[in-house]
Design a protein around this motif. Structure first.
Motif, PDB file in Angstrom:
ATOM      1  N   TYR A  70       0.857  -1.889  -0.231  1.00 41.51           N
ATOM      2  CA  TYR A  70       0.142   0.165  -0.241  1.00 41.51           C
ATOM      3  C   TYR A  70       0.602   1.112   0.214  1.00 41.51           C
ATOM      4  O   TYR A  70       0.772   1.775  -0.784  1.00 41.51           O
ATOM      5  CB  TYR A  70      -1.699   0.066   1.604  1.00 41.51           C
ATOM      6  N   LEU A  71       1.695   1.658   0.248  1.00 44.11           N
ATOM      7  CA  LEU A  71       3.123   2.305   0.977  1.00 44.11           C
ATOM      8  C   LEU A  71       3.673   2.872  -0.648  1.00 44.11           C
ATOM      9  O   LEU A  71       3.867   3.717  -1.099  1.00 44.11           O
ATOM     10  CB  LEU A  71       4.345   2.356   1.972  1.00 44.11           C
ATOM     11  N   SER A  72       4.444   2.040  -1.116  1.00 45.54           N
ATOM     12  CA  SER A  72       4.442   1.068  -2.259  1.00 45.54           C
ATOM     13  C   SER A  72       3.681   1.956  -3.561  1.00 45.54           C
ATOM     14  O   SER A  72       4.110   2.823  -4.729  1.00 45.54           O
ATOM     15  CB  SER A  72       4.653   0.049  -2.904  1.00 45.54           C
ATOM     16  N   LEU A  73       2.243   1.830  -3.253  1.00 40.55           N
ATOM     17  CA  LEU A  73       1.455   2.352  -4.161  1.00 40.55           C
ATOM     18  C   LEU A  73       1.141   4.347  -4.021  1.00 40.55           C
ATOM     19  O   LEU A  73       0.788   5.147  -4.846  1.00 40.55           O
ATOM     20  CB  LEU A  73      -0.226   1.711  -3.740  1.00 40.55           C
ATOM     21  N   ALA A  74       1.029   4.089  -3.653  1.00 41.21           N
ATOM     22  CA  ALA A  74       0.738   5.292  -2.533  1.00 41.21           C
ATOM     23  C   ALA A  74       1.266   6.518  -2.840  1.00 41.21           C
ATOM     24  O   ALA A  74       1.652   7.779  -2.961  1.00 41.21           O
ATOM     25  CB  ALA A  74       0.382   5.675  -0.586  1.00 41.21           C
ATOM     26  N   ALA A  75       2.984   6.406  -2.831  1.00 40.48           N
ATOM     27  CA  ALA A  75       4.132   6.551  -2.784  1.00 40.48           C
ATOM     28  C   ALA A  75       3.560   7.231  -4.400  1.00 40.48           C
ATOM     29  O   ALA A  75       3.775   8.461  -4.656  1.00 40.48           O
ATOM     30  CB  ALA A  75       5.555   6.184  -3.105  1.00 40.48           C
ATOM     31  N   PHE A  76       3.599   6.559  -5.372  1.00 42.23           N
ATOM     32  CA  PHE A  76       3.429   7.119  -7.035  1.00 42.23           C
ATOM     33  C   PHE A  76       1.450   7.925  -7.694  1.00 42.23           C
ATOM     34  O   PHE A  76       1.481   7.768  -8.236  1.00 42.23           O
ATOM     35  CB  PHE A  76       3.549   6.211  -7.728  1.00 42.23           C
ATOM     36  N   VAL A  77       0.602   7.393  -6.888  1.00 38.37           N
ATOM     37  CA  VAL A  77      -0.454   7.519  -6.857  1.00 38.37           C
ATOM     38  C   VAL A  77      -1.705   7.975  -5.557  1.00 38.37           C
ATOM     39  O   VAL A  77      -0.973   7.785  -4.391  1.00 38.37           O
ATOM     40  CB  VAL A  77      -1.592   5.930  -7.061  1.00 38.37           C
ATOM     41  N   ASP A  78      -1.837   9.208  -6.149  1.00 41.63           N
ATOM     42  CA  ASP A  78      -2.781  10.057  -5.031  1.00 41.63           C
ATOM     43  C   ASP A  78      -4.016   8.894  -4.567  1.00 41.63           C
ATOM     44  O   ASP A  78      -5.266   9.079  -5.110  1.00 41.63           O
ATOM     45  CB  ASP A  78      -2.974  11.537  -5.452  1.00 41.63           C
ATOM     46  N   VAL A  79      -3.944   8.746  -3.837  1.00 45.72           N
ATOM     47  CA  VAL A  79      -5.178   7.545  -3.043  1.00 45.72           C
ATOM     48  C   VAL A  79      -6.277   8.674  -2.715  1.00 45.72           C
ATOM     49  O   VAL A  79      -7.558   8.189  -3.713  1.00 45.72           O
ATOM     50  CB  VAL A  79      -4.997   6.791  -1.579  1.00 45.72           C
ATOM     51  N   ASP A  80      -6.116   9.858  -2.216  1.00 43.00           N
ATOM     52  CA  ASP A  80      -7.603  10.582  -1.926  1.00 43.00           C
ATOM     53  C   ASP A  80      -7.982  11.042  -3.366  1.00 43.00           C
ATOM     54  O   ASP A  80      -9.076  11.008  -3.586  1.00 43.00           O
ATOM     55  CB  ASP A  80      -7.277  11.825  -1.484  1.00 43.00           C
ATOM     56  N   CYS A  81      -7.282  11.316  -4.532  1.00 45.57           N
ATOM     57  CA  CYS A  81      -7.642  11.881  -5.601  1.00 45.57           C
ATOM     58  C   CYS A  81      -7.838  10.799  -6.754  1.00 45.57           C
ATOM     59  O   CYS A  81      -7.963  11.267  -7.856  1.00 45.57           O
ATOM     60  CB  CYS A  81      -6.753  13.431  -6.088  1.00 45.57           C
ATOM     61  N   LEU A  82      -7.534   9.537  -6.006  1.00 46.23           N
ATOM     62  CA  LEU A  82      -7.210   8.526  -7.802  1.00 46.23           C
ATOM     63  C   LEU A  82      -6.467   9.061  -8.578  1.00 46.23           C
ATOM     64  O   LEU A  82      -7.027   9.019  -9.849  1.00 46.23           O
ATOM     65  CB  LEU A  82      -8.919   7.484  -7.468  1.00 46.23           C
ATOM     66  N   ALA A  84      -2.790   9.531 -10.849  1.00 45.52           N
ATOM     67  CA  ALA A  84      -1.192   9.473 -10.188  1.00 45.52           C
ATOM     68  C   ALA A  84      -0.818  10.790  -9.794  1.00 45.52           C
ATOM     69  O   ALA A  84      -0.481  11.723  -9.733  1.00 45.52           O
ATOM     70  CB  ALA A  84      -0.381   8.887 -12.607  1.00 45.52           C
ATOM     71  N   ARG A  85       0.547  10.516  -8.588  1.00 46.39           N
ATOM     72  CA  ARG A  85       1.570  11.413  -8.878  1.00 46.39           C
ATOM     73  C   ARG A  85       2.650  11.906  -9.312  1.00 46.39           C
ATOM     74  O   ARG A  85       3.390  10.558  -8.954  1.00 46.39           O
ATOM     75  CB  ARG A  85       1.551  11.173  -6.967  1.00 46.39           C
ATOM     76  N   SER A  86       2.537  12.404  -9.595  1.00 48.51           N
ATOM     77  CA  SER A  86       3.805  13.331 -10.305  1.00 48.51           C
ATOM     78  C   SER A  86       5.321  13.526  -8.721  1.00 48.51           C
ATOM     79  O   SER A  86       4.705  13.246  -7.585  1.00 48.51           O
ATOM     80  CB  SER A  86       3.899  14.849 -10.411  1.00 48.51           C
ATOM     81  N   LEU A  87       6.671  13.194  -9.484  1.00 45.12           N
ATOM     82  CA  LEU A  87       7.809  12.860  -8.420  1.00 45.12           C
ATOM     83  C   LEU A  87       8.597  14.157  -8.122  1.00 45.12           C
ATOM     84  O   LEU A  87       8.805  13.777  -6.941  1.00 45.12           O
ATOM     85  CB  LEU A  87       8.789  11.730  -9.164  1.00 45.12           C
ATOM     86  N   HIS A  88       7.493  15.254  -9.293  1.00 46.88           N
ATOM     87  CA  HIS A  88       9.227  16.700  -8.896  1.00 46.88           C
ATOM     88  C   HIS A  88      10.231  16.206  -8.648  1.00 46.88           C
ATOM     89  O   HIS A  88      11.092  16.914  -7.920  1.00 46.88           O
ATOM     90  CB  HIS A  88       7.779  17.515  -7.518  1.00 46.88           C
ATOM     91  N   LEU A  89      11.042  15.773  -9.506  1.00 47.66           N
ATOM     92  CA  LEU A  89      12.024  15.112 -10.320  1.00 47.66           C
ATOM     93  C   LEU A  89      12.496  16.981  -9.972  1.00 47.66           C
ATOM     94  O   LEU A  89      12.257  16.963 -11.278  1.00 47.66           O
ATOM     95  CB  LEU A  89      12.584  14.597 -11.010  1.00 47.66           C
ATOM     96  N   GLY A 338      10.294   4.745   1.078  1.00 51.76           N
ATOM     97  CA  GLY A 338      11.390   5.920   1.739  1.00 51.76           C
ATOM     98  C   GLY A 338      10.864   7.024   0.819  1.00 51.76           C
ATOM     99  O   GLY A 338      10.794   8.332   0.849  1.00 51.76           O
ATOM    100  N   VAL A 339      10.458   6.943  -1.072  1.00 53.48           N
ATOM    101  CA  VAL A 339       9.818   7.924  -1.056  1.00 53.48           C
ATOM    102  C   VAL A 339       8.652   8.510  -1.254  1.00 53.48           C
ATOM    103  O   VAL A 339       8.291   9.741  -1.243  1.00 53.48           O
ATOM    104  CB  VAL A 339       9.485   7.055  -2.981  1.00 53.48           C
ATOM    105  N   TYR A 340       8.028   7.610  -0.487  1.00 51.65           N
ATOM    106  CA  TYR A 340       6.418   7.552   0.260  1.00 51.65           C
ATOM    107  C   TYR A 340       6.701   8.877   1.652  1.00 51.65           C
ATOM    108  O   TYR A 340       5.821   9.860   2.141  1.00 51.65           O
ATOM    109  CB  TYR A 340       5.216   6.735   0.765  1.00 51.65           C
ATOM    110  N   LEU A 341       7.420   8.065   2.361  1.00 54.59           N
ATOM    111  CA  LEU A 341       8.047   8.899   4.040  1.00 54.59           C
ATOM    112  C   LEU A 341       8.604   9.818   3.768  1.00 54.59           C
ATOM    113  O   LEU A 341       8.361  11.087   4.226  1.00 54.59           O
ATOM    114  CB  LEU A 341       8.605   7.936   4.196  1.00 54.59           C
ATOM    115  N   HIS A 342       9.381  10.300   2.353  1.00 54.96           N
ATOM    116  CA  HIS A 342       9.744  10.745   2.028  1.00 54.96           C
ATOM    117  C   HIS A 342       9.137  12.380   1.664  1.00 54.96           C
ATOM    118  O   HIS A 342       9.448  13.888   2.342  1.00 54.96           O
ATOM    119  CB  HIS A 342      10.816  10.903   1.044  1.00 54.96           C
ATOM    120  N   ARG A 343       7.295  12.457   1.527  1.00 55.07           N
ATOM    121  CA  ARG A 343       6.598  13.181   0.883  1.00 55.07           C
ATOM    122  C   ARG A 343       6.621  13.498   2.223  1.00 55.07           C
ATOM    123  O   ARG A 343       5.942  14.316   2.696  1.00 55.07           O
ATOM    124  CB  ARG A 343       6.108  12.951  -0.482  1.00 55.07           C
ATOM    125  N   ALA A 344       5.423  12.487   3.030  1.00 58.96           N
ATOM    126  CA  ALA A 344       4.433  12.710   3.801  1.00 58.96           C
ATOM    127  C   ALA A 344       4.791  12.320   4.921  1.00 58.96           C
ATOM    128  O   ALA A 344       3.894  13.062   6.264  1.00 58.96           O
ATOM    129  CB  ALA A 344       3.393  11.197   3.122  1.00 58.96           C
TER     130      ALA A 344
END
Length: 656
Positions: A70-82, A84-89, A338-344
Motif C-alpha cells: 500500500y505504501l509503495s502504491l501511495a508513493a506514486f498514486v494520490d489515493v485521495d484523488c485517485l 497518478a502522483r508526480s515525483l517532482h524530480l 522511502g519515497v512515500y515517507l520522504h513526502r508524507a
C-alpha cells in the motif's frame, strides 16, 4: 479547487492498519498457551520477539507485505484523488548549488517579480518587443573549439554550424513549434524570420563562406550584436573567440508534443553534431530535462545490474533461492516506501537526482544485514539440534540484532544529520537515505527471520536419513533444523539436555540387553534423524557432521590464522596508511568555488554550464534575452510570411 472524490481515504487506511496490527497482537496473546508464555524474570527482548516470530511467521509476513504494498502504491498514486502522483524530480542543475539563505531567497523573489512584471506589461525595454504565440522558449547552441584557447571562427566550424542549424530548422517538426511573432498558431502558424539568430550569418554570402573570414570577424566585432555571439575575449583588437553561440526560438502551444519531438529528433541531432574540431553544447529546459531522465534511466539499469549481482551472491551464500529472494525483496520494497515517507512524513515534495544514489547504498547495507543474520542463524543451528526454533532465533537476535541496530541507527543518523544543511538537495538526500536504512532494518528484524522459520518448518524430515557413527559420510549440519522439542522432564533431571536424557536410557539398556539390540532413534527438527549411542559417540558424530564450504574455511580458518600470525605487521601498515591519508588530505583539502558536477565533461550537461558561465558572463549578455513570452531583439519585427526553407548547406570546396 475542487475537493478530491475520496478525500481522507489515505489517512483512513493508515488507521485501519493500526487497528489491524492491534487486533493481530491481541489475538496472538489470546491464543498462546501457558507453556509459550515467557518467564518475565528470565525472558529478554530477544526471547519475546523470537517466540512471537516463531508463533506467527506467516501472519507477520502477510501484514507487513500488505502494508508495504500500500505504501509503495501511495508513493506514486494520490489515493485521495485517485490519480497518478508526480515525483517532482528536480533536473535543473543550478538548483543543487542554491542554498536556503538570504541571497538565494532574494534571487528567487527577484526572478518571481521580474516574471510578474513582464507578464503585467510593466517593463518597457528600449528594444522592440515581439509578442509571441504561446510560451516562448529558446535553445542556445554553443560551438567551442576543442583545444582552448583557440579560435572557433574557422571555415570548417562555420560549415558545421550551418549544417546543424539547417538540420534543426528543416525538419517538419520545427514548423509545429517555431517562433511566431503574431497571427495564429497551430497548423496555420507562420514562422518568424527572427526564430533563428545565428553567429554564422555575417560569414556567409551567396550560400558560401566569405573568402576573408578575419575581415568579416573584425567588422562584426564593431557591433554590439556581433559581440553578443562570441565570448568575453572577442573585441575589436582581438576578433577571435574560443566559443560562439546561436539561438533558436520556439513558440510552444503544446509542450508535450515539443518534448516528444525534442526526444525523437532534436536531441539525437544535437548529440551527433560535434566534430573533431568543434564541440557542440546546448541549453534548453525541456531538452536538458530529457538528458537528465536518460541519465537516470541509464543509472537505473546499472543499479538493476548491481542488484542482480547481489542477488546471485545471496543465492550462493545462503544456498537457498527463497531466502535470497526475501532478502532482495526487502531492499527493493524499501525504495518506494522511502519515497512515500520522504513526502508524507518529512513534507519534502521535491525529489533530487542525487537521491537515486540511495538505491546503491541500501543494496549494500541491506545485503550486509541479511548476510549477518543468516550467518548467525546458521551458526546457531550448527551448534546442535537439541534446541527449539525460538531458542535458536533468540540466540541469533542477541548475537546479530544488537550489531545491526547499532550500525543501522548510526548510519541513518549520519544521513539524517544532513537535514541541518542549507542546501535543499543535501537535506533531501540525507532524509531519503536515512529513511531507506531504517525501513530495511525493520524488514530484516521481522520479515527475514519469519522467512527463515517458515523455510525450516516447510522442509520435512527425510525418513531414510541417518548418521552412521562408524561410516565415512559427512552430512551438512545446516540441514539439521528441529521441528519440535520433547516435553520438559520433571523430577531430579530438571532442565537437563534432552539429548543426554534420551541417550541415558539407551546406555542403561545396554547393560540389560544384548549389544545387537536395535536402538531407538531420536527425531530431530529437520531432515536428519540421529541414532543415539553414548554421549561420547554422539559428540564424535556431531563433529564429523559439520562441513565447511570454501568461503567458510577461508573466513573461519585461513584468515584468522593469518591475522593472528601477522597482526603486528597489519597494525603498523594500517597506521602508516592512515597517517599518509590524513596528511595528503590536509595538504590538498581546499574549498571549491565551483558548483557540484554531476556529469563528466564528455556529457553536454558536464560542459555547457562551464561554457556559459566562463565565456559568457552576466556582463556579456548584451541585450539579447527572452523571458515571460517576450523576446527583445535589435532588429525591426519582420512581416510574417510563409515558413522559409533554409538553403541547402554548402559543401566544402574540393581541392583542385
Amino acid at each position: 479547487m475542487g475537493r478530491c472524490p475520496a478525500e481522507g481515504l489515505e489517512a483512513s487506511i493508515h488507521v485501519l492498519f493500526l487497528f489491524g496490527v492491534a487486533a493481530f497482537l491481541a489475538w496472538d496473546r489470546y491464543k498462546r498457551d501457558d507453556l509459550d508464555r515467557p518467564n518475565r524474570k528470565q525472558a529478554d527482548w530477544a526471547t519475546a520477539l523470537a517466540r512471537f516470530v516463531c508463533r506467527r511467521p506467516l501472519g507477520i509476513v502477510s501484514i507487513i507485505a500488505a502494508y508495504a504494498a500500500y505504501l509503495s502504491l501511495a508513493a506514486f498514486v494520490d489515493v485521495d484523488c485517485l490519480e497518478a502522483r508526480s515525483l517532482h524530480l528536480v533536473t535543473a542543475l543550478e538548483q543543487y548549488a542554491r542554498q536556503d539563505e538570504v541571497t538565494s531567497y532574494n534571487l528567487d523573489n527577484w526572478e518571481s517579480a521580474q516574471k510578474a512584471s513582464v507578464s503585467a506589461g510593466l517593463c518597457a525595454p528600449a528594444r522592440r518587443r515581439l509578442a509571441a504565440v504561446g510560451d516562448t522558449e529558446h535553445l542556445k547552441l554553443f560551438y567551442a573549439a576543442r583545444n582552448r584557447p583557440a579560435d572557433v571562427i574557422t571555415a570548417k566550424s562555420l560549415l558545421d554550424a550551418r549544417i546543424l542549424e539547417g538540420r534543426v530548422t528543416s525538419d517538419d517538426g520545427f514548423d509545429d513549434h517555431c517562433y511566431v511573432a503574431g497571427g495564429a498558431g497551430g497548423a496555420n502558424r507562420r514562422c518568424s524570420n527572427a526564430a533563428v539568430r545565428s553567429w554564422t550569418d555575417p560569414f556567409f554570402a551567396g550560400g558560401a563562406v566569405v573568402s576573408n573570414i578575419d575581415a568579416a570577424a573584425a567588422e562584426f566585432a564593431e557591433s554590439a550584436e556581433g559581440r553578443y555571439f562570441f565570448d568575453v575575449f572577442f573585441t575589436i583588437k582581438n576578433p577571435t573567440s574560443n566559443v560562439s553561440r546561436s539561438e533558436i526560438f520556439f513558440s510552444l502551444t503544446d509542450r508535450e508534443a515539443f518534448r516528444q519531438w525534442a526526444k525523437d529528433y532534436l536531441l539525437p541531432t544535437l548529440e551527433r553534431a560535434s566534430t573533431a574540431d568543434t564541440r557542440v553544447c546546448w541549453l534548453n529546459g525541456d531538452v536538458n530535462d530529457i538528458e537528465v531522465e536518460e541519465a537516470v534511466t541509464h543509472d537505473a539499469l546499472l543499479a538493476i545490474g548491481s542488484l542482480i549481482f547481489v542477488y546471485l551472491c545471496m543465492i550462493v551464500h545462503t544456498r537457498s533461492p527463497i531466502v535470497a529472494t526475501v532478502a532482495m525483496a526487502q531492499v527493493l520494497a524499501s525504495v518506494p516506501i522511502g519515497v512515500y515517507l520522504h513526502r508524507a512524513l518529512f513534507h519534502v515534495d521535491q525529489f533530487y537526482v542525487l537521491n537515486f544514489l540511495g538505491l546503491f547504498i541500501i543494496a549494500g547495507i541491506g545485503a550486509d544485514d541479511s548476510f549477518l543474520l543468516f550467518d548467525v542463524w546458521k551458526a546457531e543451528v550448527d551448534r546442535g539440534p537439541s534446541r527449539t526454533l525460538p531458542e535458536i532465533l533468540a540466540a541469533a537476535y542477541r548475537a546479530a540484532g544488537a550489531s545491526m541496530a547499532v550500525t543501522s541507527i548510526s548510519s541513518a543518523a549520519s544521513f539524517f544529520a544532513n537535514t541541518y544543511s542549507t542546501l535543499p538537495a543535501l537535506r533531501s538526500f540525507g532524509i531519503f537515505c536515512g529513511t531507506l536504512i531504517m525501513v530495511n532494518f525493520a524488514f530484516v528484524m521481522l520479515v527475514f527471520p519469519a522467512a527463515l522459520v517458515m523455510r525450516s518448518r516447510m522442509r520435512p524430515p527425510a525418513e531414510d536419513a541417518r548418521v552412521d557413527v562408524g561410516g565415512e559420510d559427512v552430512v551438512d549440519a545446516s540441514s539439521v533444523q528441529v521441528l519440535e522439542r520433547p516435553a520438559t522432564p520433571t523430577g531430579d533431571e530438571g532442565d537437563a539436555n534432552p539429548l543426554a536424557l534420551r541417550a541415558a536410557p539407551a546406555a542403561r539398556s545396554r547393560s540389560r540387553s544384548d549389544d545387537d539390540e536395535e536402538r531407538e532413534p531420536l527425531n530431530l527438527w529437520g531432515r536428519v534423524a540421529v541414532v543415539l549411542a553414548t554421549p561420547a559417540e554422539l559428540a564424535e558424530a556431531y563433529q564429523r557432521f559439520k562441513s565447511w564450504a570454501a568461503i567458510d574455511k577461508f573466513f573461519g580458518r585461513t584468515l584468522p590464522t593469518a591475522v593472528k600470525r601477522f597482526h603486528k605487521v597489519i597494525l603498523v601498515a594500517a597506521l602508516a596508511l592512515a597517517v599518509m591519508g590524513f596528511a595528503s588530505t590536509a595538504a590538498e583539502l581546499k574549498a571549491d568555488d565551483e558548483p557540484p558536477r554531476f556529469f563528466h565533461r564528455s556529457h553536454n550537461l558536464g560542459l555547457v554550464y562551464e561554457l556559459s558561465e566562463d565565456y559568457f558572463a552576466a556582463g556579456a549578455e548584451r541585450g539579447l534575452s527572452s523571458a515571460g513570452g517576450v523576446v527583445n531583439v535589435d532588429v525591426e519585427a519582420p512581416t510574417p510570411g510563409p515558413t522559409p526553407r533554409p538553403v541547402a548547406a554548402p559543401s566544402a570546396p574540393t581541392p583542385s
